[in-house]
Design a protein around this motif. Structure first.
Motif, PDB file in Angstrom:
ATOM      1  N   UNK A  14       0.827  -1.207   0.000  1.00  0.00           N
ATOM      2  CA  UNK A  14       0.000   0.000   0.000  1.00  0.00           C
ATOM      3  C   UNK A  14       0.859   1.255   0.000  1.00  0.00           C
ATOM      4  N   UNK A  15       1.962   1.248   0.762  1.00  0.00           N
ATOM      5  CA  UNK A  15       2.828   2.431   0.811  1.00  0.00           C
ATOM      6  C   UNK A  15       3.494   2.660  -0.541  1.00  0.00           C
ATOM      7  N   UNK A  16       4.003   1.594  -1.144  1.00  0.00           N
ATOM      8  CA  UNK A  16       4.659   1.735  -2.441  1.00  0.00           C
ATOM      9  C   UNK A  16       3.667   2.208  -3.503  1.00  0.00           C
ATOM     10  N   UNK A  17       2.479   1.663  -3.503  1.00  0.00           N
ATOM     11  CA  UNK A  17       1.486   2.060  -4.505  1.00  0.00           C
ATOM     12  C   UNK A  17       1.156   3.543  -4.380  1.00  0.00           C
ATOM     13  N   UNK A  18       1.065   4.039  -3.133  1.00  0.00           N
ATOM     14  CA  UNK A  18       0.682   5.432  -2.913  1.00  0.00           C
ATOM     15  C   UNK A  18       1.843   6.402  -3.094  1.00  0.00           C
ATOM     16  N   UNK A  19       3.075   5.972  -2.766  1.00  0.00           N
ATOM     17  CA  UNK A  19       4.193   6.909  -2.705  1.00  0.00           C
ATOM     18  C   UNK A  19       5.285   6.664  -3.746  1.00  0.00           C
ATOM     19  N   UNK A  20       5.457   5.424  -4.153  1.00  0.00           N
ATOM     20  CA  UNK A  20       6.514   5.063  -5.105  1.00  0.00           C
ATOM     21  C   UNK A  20       5.932   4.133  -6.158  1.00  0.00           C
ATOM     22  N   UNK A  21       5.023   4.653  -6.997  1.00  0.00           N
ATOM     23  CA  UNK A  21       4.314   3.777  -7.938  1.00  0.00           C
ATOM     24  C   UNK A  21       5.213   3.060  -8.934  1.00  0.00           C
ATOM     25  N   UNK A  63      15.663  -2.858 -14.013  1.00  0.00           N
ATOM     26  CA  UNK A  63      16.622  -2.714 -15.102  1.00  0.00           C
ATOM     27  C   UNK A  63      18.043  -2.506 -14.595  1.00  0.00           C
ATOM     28  N   UNK A  64      18.196  -2.120 -13.353  1.00  0.00           N
ATOM     29  CA  UNK A  64      19.523  -1.897 -12.783  1.00  0.00           C
ATOM     30  C   UNK A  64      19.444  -1.879 -11.279  1.00  0.00           C
ATOM     31  N   UNK A  65      20.575  -1.621 -10.624  1.00  0.00           N
ATOM     32  CA  UNK A  65      20.625  -1.693  -9.168  1.00  0.00           C
ATOM     33  C   UNK A  65      20.312  -0.364  -8.489  1.00  0.00           C
ATOM     34  N   UNK A  66      19.908   0.657  -9.263  1.00  0.00           N
ATOM     35  CA  UNK A  66      19.642   1.943  -8.649  1.00  0.00           C
ATOM     36  C   UNK A  66      18.368   2.602  -9.115  1.00  0.00           C
ATOM     37  N   UNK A  67      17.472   1.846  -9.717  1.00  0.00           N
ATOM     38  CA  UNK A  67      16.241   2.428 -10.238  1.00  0.00           C
ATOM     39  C   UNK A  67      15.007   1.772  -9.653  1.00  0.00           C
ATOM     40  N   UNK A  68      13.863   1.930 -10.309  1.00  0.00           N
ATOM     41  CA  UNK A  68      12.615   1.344  -9.818  1.00  0.00           C
ATOM     42  C   UNK A  68      12.731  -0.166  -9.604  1.00  0.00           C
ATOM     43  N   UNK A  69      12.126  -0.628  -8.521  1.00  0.00           N
ATOM     44  CA  UNK A  69      12.146  -2.039  -8.175  1.00  0.00           C
ATOM     45  C   UNK A  69      13.196  -2.408  -7.159  1.00  0.00           C
ATOM     46  N   UNK A  70      14.156  -1.512  -6.917  1.00  0.00           N
ATOM     47  CA  UNK A  70      15.232  -1.812  -5.965  1.00  0.00           C
ATOM     48  C   UNK A  70      14.806  -1.261  -4.605  1.00  0.00           C
ATOM     49  N   UNK A  71      13.913  -1.979  -3.948  1.00  0.00           N
ATOM     50  CA  UNK A  71      13.315  -1.476  -2.712  1.00  0.00           C
ATOM     51  C   UNK A  71      14.155  -1.790  -1.485  1.00  0.00           C
ATOM     52  N   UNK A  72      15.125  -2.706  -1.611  1.00  0.00           N
ATOM     53  CA  UNK A  72      15.990  -3.062  -0.494  1.00  0.00           C
ATOM     54  C   UNK A  72      17.236  -2.183  -0.535  1.00  0.00           C
ATOM     55  N   UNK A  77      18.524  -6.491  -5.716  1.00  0.00           N
ATOM     56  CA  UNK A  77      17.390  -6.854  -6.555  1.00  0.00           C
ATOM     57  C   UNK A  77      16.845  -8.186  -6.065  1.00  0.00           C
ATOM     58  N   UNK A  78      15.573  -8.191  -5.687  1.00  0.00           N
ATOM     59  CA  UNK A  78      14.939  -9.400  -5.158  1.00  0.00           C
ATOM     60  C   UNK A  78      14.661 -10.387  -6.279  1.00  0.00           C
ATOM     61  N   UNK A 208      11.944   4.727  -4.862  1.00  0.00           N
ATOM     62  CA  UNK A 208      12.770   4.911  -3.653  1.00  0.00           C
ATOM     63  C   UNK A 208      14.238   4.809  -4.003  1.00  0.00           C
ATOM     64  N   UNK A 209      15.012   5.765  -3.517  1.00  0.00           N
ATOM     65  CA  UNK A 209      16.469   5.681  -3.531  1.00  0.00           C
ATOM     66  C   UNK A 209      16.977   5.603  -2.100  1.00  0.00           C
ATOM     67  N   UNK A 210      18.136   4.949  -1.933  1.00  0.00           N
ATOM     68  CA  UNK A 210      18.720   4.812  -0.600  1.00  0.00           C
ATOM     69  C   UNK A 210      20.029   5.582  -0.532  1.00  0.00           C
TER      70      UNK A 210
END
Length: 211
Positions: A14-21, A63-72, A77-78, A208-210
């Motif tokens: 829910x948080x990702x959908x609302x804040x980091x689509x 697509x890489x280790x620093x873009x969308x989908x890298x939530x950890x 990359x999971x 999200x970026x870390x």
């Protein structure tokens, strides 16, 4: 599987959908049960937390280790279920090759190492994510108190075994959710500084970026 983990994963979605689509869109649909079962192939019990996570998302598409989908944090990359199976089999094959090359010098190696390759790899370690250095997050499937621990290690050049980071996947996702919603830090072994999340991009492209 626990109600607590179910709630954490639902809140994370829910948080990702609302804040980091863009991150939310990178989460894969559920894994097929046959693919989940194939990870351990009935050779050891698969931890229920891992089955629960894969039953919600079969890893991410990134697509890489620093873009969308890298939530950890750490650029991890999971993997999906098939990637976890491949990772576990890779460890198992490396162990077999190492023992075959060395047991002629010491026939007791097969018992001494109990499936461990150079004290680093184990047949009941399931890699669940990989960072840009080749380092891995691993769910430990050995028995006792180690069952379900999340370990970090196995990057190139390692001379020591992985170290425990979280007691469980539930603990890992709770820490992730807290970092995203409250701005708390996450510290991983091998990284000099703790990491905190920030949002990059706008609207549907936000992720999200870390730092």
């Amino acid at each position: 599987m626990t109600d607590d983990l179910n709630a954490v994963l639902a809140s994370l979605d829910a948080w990702l959908e609302a804040n980091a689509p863009a991150d939310y869109a990178a989460l894969n649909p559920p894994a097929a049960q046959d693919d989940i079962d194939a990870i351990s192939d009935r050779r050891f019990p698969l931890h229920p937390h891992l089955a629960e996570w894969l039953g919600r998302h079969d890893g991410v598409t990134a697509k890489g280790h620093g873009g969308p989908g890298v939530i950890i944090p750490g650029g991890f990359i999971l993997h999906g279920a098939e990637g976890m199976s491949a990772g576990q089999r890779s460890l198992e094959e490396a162990i077999a090759e190492w023992i075959d090359e060395n047991e002629s010098e010491d026939p007791g190696l097969r018992d001494i190492y109990e499936g461990v390759y150079g004290y680093l790899f184990h047949v009941r370690w399931v890699p669940i994510a990989t960072d840009v250095t080749g380092g891995k997050l691993i769910v430990d499937h050995r028995g006792g108190d180690r069952f379900g621990n999340v370990l970090y290690g196995l990057q190139a050049g390692d001379t020591a075994g992985p170290v425990k980071v979280w007691d469980s996947l539930s603990h890992m996702f709770r820490d992730l959710l807290a970092a995203l919603t409250e701005g708390t830090e996450i510290r991983l072994p091998g990284y000099a500084d703790p990491m905190t999340p920030r949002l990059s991009g706008t609207d549907d492209d936000a992720f999200v970026r870390w730092d």
